[in-house]
Design a protein around this motif. Structure first.
Motif, PDB file in Angstrom:
ATOM      1  N   ALA A 221      97.884  87.575  19.710  1.00  0.00           N
ATOM      2  CA  ALA A 221      96.844  88.067  18.792  1.00  0.00           C
ATOM      3  C   ALA A 221      95.622  87.146  18.690  1.00  0.00           C
ATOM      4  N   PRO A 222      95.118  86.611  19.810  1.00  0.00           N
ATOM      5  CA  PRO A 222      93.937  85.747  19.684  1.00  0.00           C
ATOM      6  C   PRO A 222      92.730  86.499  19.123  1.00  0.00           C
ATOM      7  N   HIS A 223      92.731  87.821  19.291  1.00  0.00           N
ATOM      8  CA  HIS A 223      91.594  88.620  18.805  1.00  0.00           C
ATOM      9  C   HIS A 223      91.551  88.672  17.276  1.00  0.00           C
ATOM     10  N   TYR A 224      92.652  88.300  16.613  1.00  0.00           N
ATOM     11  CA  TYR A 224      92.624  88.245  15.145  1.00  0.00           C
ATOM     12  C   TYR A 224      92.198  86.863  14.647  1.00  0.00           C
ATOM     13  N   GLY A 225      92.102  85.913  15.556  1.00  0.00           N
ATOM     14  CA  GLY A 225      91.790  84.551  15.137  1.00  0.00           C
ATOM     15  C   GLY A 225      90.308  84.232  15.251  1.00  0.00           C
ATOM     16  N   VAL A 226      89.956  83.119  14.661  1.00  0.00           N
ATOM     17  CA  VAL A 226      88.615  82.530  14.856  1.00  0.00           C
ATOM     18  C   VAL A 226      88.861  81.097  15.304  1.00  0.00           C
ATOM     19  N   ASN A 227      88.448  80.796  16.508  1.00  0.00           N
ATOM     20  CA  ASN A 227      88.844  79.541  17.128  1.00  0.00           C
ATOM     21  C   ASN A 227      87.888  78.397  16.740  1.00  0.00           C
ATOM     22  N   ALA A 228      88.382  77.553  15.862  1.00  0.00           N
ATOM     23  CA  ALA A 228      87.547  76.441  15.370  1.00  0.00           C
ATOM     24  C   ALA A 228      87.291  75.405  16.466  1.00  0.00           C
ATOM     25  N   LEU A 229      88.226  75.279  17.418  1.00  0.00           N
ATOM     26  CA  LEU A 229      88.023  74.313  18.499  1.00  0.00           C
ATOM     27  C   LEU A 229      86.894  74.781  19.422  1.00  0.00           C
ATOM     28  N   GLN A 230      86.884  76.085  19.718  1.00  0.00           N
ATOM     29  CA  GLN A 230      85.793  76.602  20.552  1.00  0.00           C
ATOM     30  C   GLN A 230      84.450  76.473  19.822  1.00  0.00           C
ATOM     31  N   ALA A 231      84.470  76.669  18.521  1.00  0.00           N
ATOM     32  CA  ALA A 231      83.234  76.498  17.742  1.00  0.00           C
ATOM     33  C   ALA A 231      82.724  75.060  17.872  1.00  0.00           C
ATOM     34  N   ALA A 232      83.660  74.115  17.769  1.00  0.00           N
ATOM     35  CA  ALA A 232      83.265  72.702  17.898  1.00  0.00           C
ATOM     36  C   ALA A 232      82.731  72.423  19.295  1.00  0.00           C
ATOM     37  N   MET A 233      83.371  73.008  20.314  1.00  0.00           N
ATOM     38  CA  MET A 233      82.922  72.751  21.688  1.00  0.00           C
ATOM     39  C   MET A 233      81.535  73.331  21.952  1.00  0.00           C
ATOM     40  N   VAL A 234      81.270  74.515  21.434  1.00  0.00           N
ATOM     41  CA  VAL A 234      79.920  75.081  21.566  1.00  0.00           C
ATOM     42  C   VAL A 234      78.912  74.152  20.874  1.00  0.00           C
ATOM     43  N   GLY A 235      79.290  73.697  19.693  1.00  0.00           N
ATOM     44  CA  GLY A 235      78.394  72.805  18.949  1.00  0.00           C
ATOM     45  C   GLY A 235      78.123  71.513  19.706  1.00  0.00           C
ATOM     46  N   LEU A 236      79.171  70.925  20.295  1.00  0.00           N
ATOM     47  CA  LEU A 236      78.990  69.642  20.996  1.00  0.00           C
ATOM     48  C   LEU A 236      78.236  69.836  22.312  1.00  0.00           C
ATOM     49  N   ASN A 237      78.440  70.980  22.966  1.00  0.00           N
ATOM     50  CA  ASN A 237      77.632  71.254  24.167  1.00  0.00           C
ATOM     51  C   ASN A 237      76.166  71.430  23.808  1.00  0.00           C
ATOM     52  N   ALA A 238      75.931  72.111  22.705  1.00  0.00           N
ATOM     53  CA  ALA A 238      74.543  72.277  22.243  1.00  0.00           C
ATOM     54  C   ALA A 238      73.927  70.906  21.960  1.00  0.00           C
ATOM     55  N   LEU A 239      74.758  70.031  21.375  1.00  0.00           N
ATOM     56  CA  LEU A 239      74.261  68.679  21.070  1.00  0.00           C
ATOM     57  C   LEU A 239      73.865  67.944  22.360  1.00  0.00           C
ATOM     58  N   ASN A 240      74.686  68.081  23.375  1.00  0.00           N
ATOM     59  CA  ASN A 240      74.350  67.419  24.642  1.00  0.00           C
ATOM     60  C   ASN A 240      73.070  67.974  25.245  1.00  0.00           C
ATOM     61  N   SER A 241      72.801  69.249  25.007  1.00  0.00           N
ATOM     62  CA  SER A 241      71.570  69.831  25.566  1.00  0.00           C
ATOM     63  C   SER A 241      70.327  69.276  24.884  1.00  0.00           C
ATOM     64  N   GLN A 242      70.508  68.547  23.782  1.00  0.00           N
ATOM     65  CA  GLN A 242      69.366  67.935  23.076  1.00  0.00           C
ATOM     66  C   GLN A 242      68.959  66.586  23.672  1.00  0.00           C
ATOM     67  N   ARG A 243      69.801  66.041  24.525  1.00  0.00           N
ATOM     68  CA  ARG A 243      69.580  64.633  24.884  1.00  0.00           C
ATOM     69  C   ARG A 243      68.237  64.397  25.558  1.00  0.00           C
ATOM     70  N   GLU A 244      67.760  65.385  26.337  1.00  0.00           N
ATOM     71  CA  GLU A 244      66.475  65.164  27.011  1.00  0.00           C
ATOM     72  C   GLU A 244      65.309  65.130  26.028  1.00  0.00           C
ATOM     73  N   THR A 245      65.553  65.549  24.773  1.00  0.00           N
ATOM     74  CA  THR A 245      64.463  65.519  23.790  1.00  0.00           C
ATOM     75  C   THR A 245      64.362  64.169  23.080  1.00  0.00           C
ATOM     76  N   LEU A 246      65.284  63.254  23.366  1.00  0.00           N
ATOM     77  CA  LEU A 246      65.296  61.975  22.647  1.00  0.00           C
ATOM     78  C   LEU A 246      64.364  60.982  23.330  1.00  0.00           C
ATOM     79  N   ARG A 247      63.571  60.293  22.537  1.00  0.00           N
ATOM     80  CA  ARG A 247      62.617  59.324  23.109  1.00  0.00           C
ATOM     81  C   ARG A 247      63.274  57.956  23.253  1.00  0.00           C
ATOM     82  N   GLU A 248      63.032  57.344  24.407  1.00  0.00           N
ATOM     83  CA  GLU A 248      63.684  56.057  24.679  1.00  0.00           C
ATOM     84  C   GLU A 248      63.326  55.001  23.648  1.00  0.00           C
ATOM     85  N   GLN A 249      62.065  55.025  23.191  1.00  0.00           N
ATOM     86  CA  GLN A 249      61.658  53.955  22.263  1.00  0.00           C
ATOM     87  C   GLN A 249      62.375  54.060  20.919  1.00  0.00           C
TER      88      GLN A 249
END
Ligand SMILES: [Zn+2]
Ligand SMILES: [Zn+2]
Length: 449
Positions: A221-249
């Motif tokens: 019954a995975p269709h009845y669940g809400v996967n908090a681990l997948q939510a965290a992984m999407v969030g952390l991947n999104a975070l990694n996509s921000q890295r090019e916006t960080l200024r070295e200084q």
């Protein structure tokens, strides 16, 4: 030999006479590592050693902290000498506690010996009777900014009001009578000299993040669940996509660990927790990056239809090493290890780490010099103290000798530093700023749960 040099020679002899006693205090702490705000045995050891030296002291400041006090013969300013009591989680370290997994992978156990060594030198009645002012000996818990979930629980129970030892000491007024603060910290470097001075450090905020989903059978019954681990992984991947916006200084670091990733492989995870950190050189960069992190974590909850609670806790401030105080320490370090044994970095050198000595340095003139004696990588399993003479005995002497410079001759040295210092913050503005950085937000995208 002039009077100050005579006092310094006495101070050095006093430290040498207790050499084994000091090193054994450090190695005892090494073999009984305890995490921040839990340093019960370490605190007891310091209290016992203070008692042995007949140093009156308060206990239980910020749960496990101590404050000893030495009074000079004449009135004058008060110099605080600090040590940090805590170890950090490092279960692979050879000196890790087998039950808790914490280890002195940052060398704080040596600081206990340094504090006691400086105390031995300055309790010498021939030295103390010539000083104008007082010395407070601060054994401070919880410098490593870790186990934020544990500290958030302590906060909610009303046992702490901020999240590290020096922050709490400031909040509780333990530094109210201190005019100047000195400590030392080990570092591992074969090429950079025996003492390293100067530089600054990153500020930071901590994140305690909890993704909440809905448990259900992972097979049928995975269709009845809400996967908090997948939510965290999407969030952390999104975070990694921000890295090019960080200024070295801005010297930004965005990093973290999953502290809970689910409980049963055959159930959709509904409770996943992440402990995160945003570090940067300026508060503006931290604020901007902290908002990016929150946005990304919320994106994970949005994508999966989960909820995310983000608690942002006030972290550390950049350190300002007081130049006059540093010069005083430097001259004494040179006496101990010669000129080529002392490296002095520029004020803006920032390797990316952080310390709550930064917080104190925003309020009173402070220094955080580094001493050698270690090998390996800080916080790594190979970070070991190989030279206790350099890690304990020499910094104890350098600190005691610096205090003699500050408080002898009517405390002219200390007075010059205090008079020429214009701290960016008062205790009150510091506490208002830090308490204003504490936020607790729930972003709930669950429907029909
Ligand atoms: Zn550390
Ligand atoms: Zn450390």
């Amino acid at each position: 030999m002039d009077n100050i040099e005579r006092l310094k020679a006495m101070a050095q002899r006093a430290v040498d006479s207790r050499r084994e006693w000091l090193i054994s205090a450090s190695t005892t702490v090494l073999n009984r590592p305890e995490s921040g705000f839990r340093e019960v045995e370490t605190s007891r050891l310091v209290s016992d050693r203070f008692s042995e030296l007949r140093i009156p002291h308060q206990k239980g400041i910020a749960i496990t902290g101590l404050k000893g006090r030495l009074e000079g013969t004449y009135p004058g300013p008060t110099v605080a000498i600090l040590c940090e009591l805590d170890a950090l989680p490092a279960p692979g370290h050879p000196h890790a506690d087998p039950d808790t997994g914490v280890a002195h992978a940052c060398g704080h156990h040596t600081q206990v010996g340094v504090l006691l060594g400086a105390a031995v030198a300055l309790t010498n009645s021939d030295v103390l009777c010539e000083l104008s002012g007082n010395i407070v000996l601060m054994a401070v818990p919880a410098e490593e900014f870790v186990n934020i979930e544990d500290r958030w629980n302590l906060y909610q129970e009303g046992k702490i009001g901020l999240f590290s030892g020096k922050q709490e000491f400031i909040r509780l007024g333990a530094f109210d009578d201190s005019d100047i603060a000195i400590m030392s910290h080990t570092f591992a470097s074969s090429s950079d000299g025996k003492f390293a001075l100067g530089g600054t450090s990153n500020a930071h905020v901590g994140k305690y993040v909890r993704f909440e989903g809905k448990a259900s059978h992972a097979g049928s019954a995975p269709h009845y669940g809400v996967n908090a681990l997948q939510a965290a992984m999407v969030g952390l991947n999104a975070l990694n996509s921000q890295r090019e916006t960080l200024r070295e200084q801005d010297v930004i670091r965005m990093h973290g660990i999953l502290i809970a990733g689910g409980t049963s492989v055959n159930a959709v995870p509904d409770d996943v927790r992440y402990e995160g950190r945003v570090r940067a050189r300026t508060f503006e960069a931290i604020q901007e990056t902290s908002e990016k992190m929150d946005r990304c974590l919320r994106a994970g909850a949005l994508a999966l239809g989960a909820a995310v609670r983000i608690v942002t806790v006030p972290g550390y401030m950049p350190i300002i090493n007081n130049p006059l105080l540093m010069e005083t320490f430097k001259q004494n370090a040179i006496q101990l290890v010669r000129e080529n044994g002392v490296v002095h970095y520029s004020d803006v050198r920032n390797e990316g780490g952080s310390t709550d000595m930064g917080d104190l340095s925003q309020i009173i003139p402070s220094i955080h010099p580094y001493t050698g004696g270690a090998t390996g990588t800080g916080h790594g399993n190979d970070y070991l103290i190989m030279d206790y003479d350099q890690a304990v005995i020499k910094p104890a002497k350098a600190i005691a000798m610096s205090v003699i410079d500050l408080l002898s001759e009517g405390a002219a040295g200390a007075t010059e530093i205090i008079t020429n210092n214009s701290p960016p913050m008062t205790k009150e503005t510091y506490l208002a700023f830090q308490q204003g950085r504490l936020t607790d937000h729930l972003y709930d995208c669950r429907t029909g749960i």
